[in-house]
Design a protein around this motif. Sequence first.
Motif, PDB file in Angstrom:
ATOM      1  N   GLY A 227     -43.875 -26.057  28.118  1.00 31.55           N
ATOM      2  CA  GLY A 227     -42.474 -25.876  28.443  1.00 31.55           C
ATOM      3  C   GLY A 227     -42.302 -25.456  29.886  1.00 31.55           C
ATOM      4  O   GLY A 227     -43.224 -24.916  30.512  1.00 31.55           O
TER       5      GLY A 227
ATOM      6  N   TYR B 154     -39.722 -29.725  27.755  1.00 31.26           N
ATOM      7  CA  TYR B 154     -40.837 -29.446  26.853  1.00 31.26           C
ATOM      8  C   TYR B 154     -41.711 -30.684  26.698  1.00 31.26           C
ATOM      9  O   TYR B 154     -41.308 -31.803  26.999  1.00 31.26           O
ATOM     10  CB  TYR B 154     -40.326 -28.996  25.482  1.00 31.26           C
TER      11      TYR B 154
ATOM     12  N   THR C 259     -43.210 -30.523  32.365  1.00 36.08           N
ATOM     13  CA  THR C 259     -43.923 -29.275  32.096  1.00 36.08           C
ATOM     14  C   THR C 259     -45.194 -29.133  32.912  1.00 36.08           C
ATOM     15  O   THR C 259     -45.764 -28.044  32.968  1.00 36.08           O
ATOM     16  CB  THR C 259     -44.294 -29.180  30.601  1.00 36.08           C
TER      17      THR C 259
END
Length: 801
Positions: free
Chosen positions: A482, A524, A158
């Motif tokens: 994310g 994530y 991420t």
Amino acid sequence: MKPKSFSGRALLCAASMSVISFVHISPAFAQQGDAPQTAEEEATGDIIVTAQFREQRLQDTPLAITAVNAAMMEQRSQSNLSDVVKQAPSVQLLPATAAFGPSISASIRGLGQGDFNPAMEPGVGLYIDDVYYPRLTGANFDLLDVERVEVLRGPQGTLTGRNAEGGAIKFFSRKPTGDGGGYASATYGSRNRLNLRASADFELASTLFARISGAFSDQDGYVQNIDFDCAHPTGGLPVAQSGSSCVRGTHGDVGYRALRGILRFVPSNSVELMISADYVKDVRNQGAEVLLYANNPSPAVATENGTPFDSRFICGPRCNYAVYNSYAGPFQGPVATGYPLLAIDGDPRSRYESWGVAGNLTVDLSDSINVTSISAYREWTSQFSVDGDLSPAATGFGLNDLDHWFVSQELRLNAKVNDMIDVTVGGYYSDERTTYWTLQDLRYAPIPLQFIGNDPVNTDSKAVFGTIIVKPLDALTLTVGGRYTDEHKDYTFRRLNPDGVTINPFLGALNGVKAVYDGTRTDYRVSVDYRFSPEILAYATVSTGFKGGGVGPRPFNPAQARGFNPETVTTYEAGIKTDLFDRRLRLNIVGFFNDFKDAQLTLLSCPQFGGPGPCALPQNAGNAEQKGVEIEFSATPIDGMTIDGSASYLDWKWKCVNPAVVGQADGPCSSDPTVIGLLTDPLEGWKWAIGAQYKADLGDNGSVTPRVDVTRQQALPGNNLRAAAGSPSAIFGQIPGYTLANARITWANAADDLTIGLEVTNLFDKYYFLNKFDLTGVGAGALSGQPGRPREWAITVKKKF
């Protein structure tokens, strides 16, 4: 390639123009990144990092991160990336085998890659000033004018995005400040080592600054390349080198030149634009390898006069008989006997040349919102030859020539919503093309495989990402991030005869075949950290990452032109960061558990995919669990003395293995211990490092600082398939662990602008291996290894101005 290359340049120009336009329409601008350290920070050893796209103290960053600044690198006699990561827990970065040219193998927590081929993704994200470097070729970066290096362990899906399942390594250059400073240094040492480095900082105008840096490195090699028939005149082979030494040259030499320039434009307190350009030329003899095992009685691989390939060609611990050519003659293997083979001449030198430009723009739209744009373009070429048996025999020989360009654009927005919430959102795009030309002559195969490949590989990646950091309490922070990634890759096979025109009769079914991979992935990260006191921060994180899929780049029959899927990891991690005893002891501890799926492994034997013969096929081998612990500390027991170190322990267990990958009938992933036992455990055991120094103040005579560093590398396995007991792979193909010691003593004058340092690396002259290349499983009967550098000394004089 050329039309697509012009397209890449056009994209860069368009991105750069948009950046310049953005400067003109945006009256406010923010400076970010390498702020000068305060006196307190220098005294306490703090380093400011930007791992979460905002400036934070290292001890306030809830990540498993090692940060090393320029002063630390100099104290440890570190000059390139592989030197730096020796002190980082769970990180492996080693030069690749000679078969992979001027590249590296890289892994963090056992996840990474060792294959330079553009069809494979690295698994460890490499960044220079936030610009992604997508390939392992040329990736053992020189520490030219580097401000700091950040090593982020664990999935960075991420944050830094592409192919960073194991972690990421980020270089940050010194920014121009216009202070008129700089330095020049010269090093002389073992085997005619000569290093020259210099950097200068200029003010071109009140808002425009420049910095230029250069490096020059030369050194003779430490593995001798000996003419076999000169050394053994009764062998009946052509003599290429006369004289008493019979030495043609040395391998493991150095021939490196680099130049880097940065322009920094600061029209206001809220605008910063940096434009950088660099050029690298690295020319040296092929990797320093020695033959460890040789046994192939086939007349197809014998020398030109019929001498069989056997142990007579094992030269010794620091020499080889490599010839870098193959002779003409009829093929003498079991299939198509008598097929005419041409002579091929190669160059023992490996060449890598690259240049790149980048633009980093940061704009403060307000006191709480800033935008960063990162545009980059890079090209490189690489040429190298591979003598697979390091002898006048003819098991395998190849020429390799890669031509690469890469363009990328990243845009991100940081916003401080209020005192409790910070947000980052952004997008990323990259386009890449590598054309891999090769001429291979593999005579150990049951069929004559003398062919040209000229394979274009296209890769593009698009992503959007976001992170929100929330502080519901002063001591409590929650982080949620994310990233969505969309990737495409296509690989087109060319399989021609050495004339480069006619289709190869044995591999012709592959000629013109285009394999395509398309995939999407959502990653994530969820993290919580709590500061119990100014001295103690604890955190827990769940994060995911992946390494992109693709298609096997080296098929020797249509059945081997198989695709493979991404490998993925979910990591559960908890850590504590402490500054104890009035900040005289810093101790950071991390524990983690990896749930690893669809591991990508390259098979060197795969009769299940097209019968006997050569194989170099990446496949998804199965699922595994890995757990580990990482420790880093630094201590100042008394004023002037520093002790620092790290340790990591990794434990790997396969949970299930795909039977087809280990030569059995295809079927679902199997948890049968007899199936699992056919694969090696990629990385297990302890890795550690410890160093100590003491700065003795001599008053008006300056200071003297002796330092000692000791590092321990754990044992590494050979091939991915477990070696049978008593086999050559078991006896010669494994890589034992080793411990190395380095020492340095540095004198600095009272003004601290002149230093003289004497260093000794590999103090006890340990003989060890960096890597090994085992071709016994494919029928070549050859197994080689790359010994590490012997004991070396050097003296360095550095002047700051």
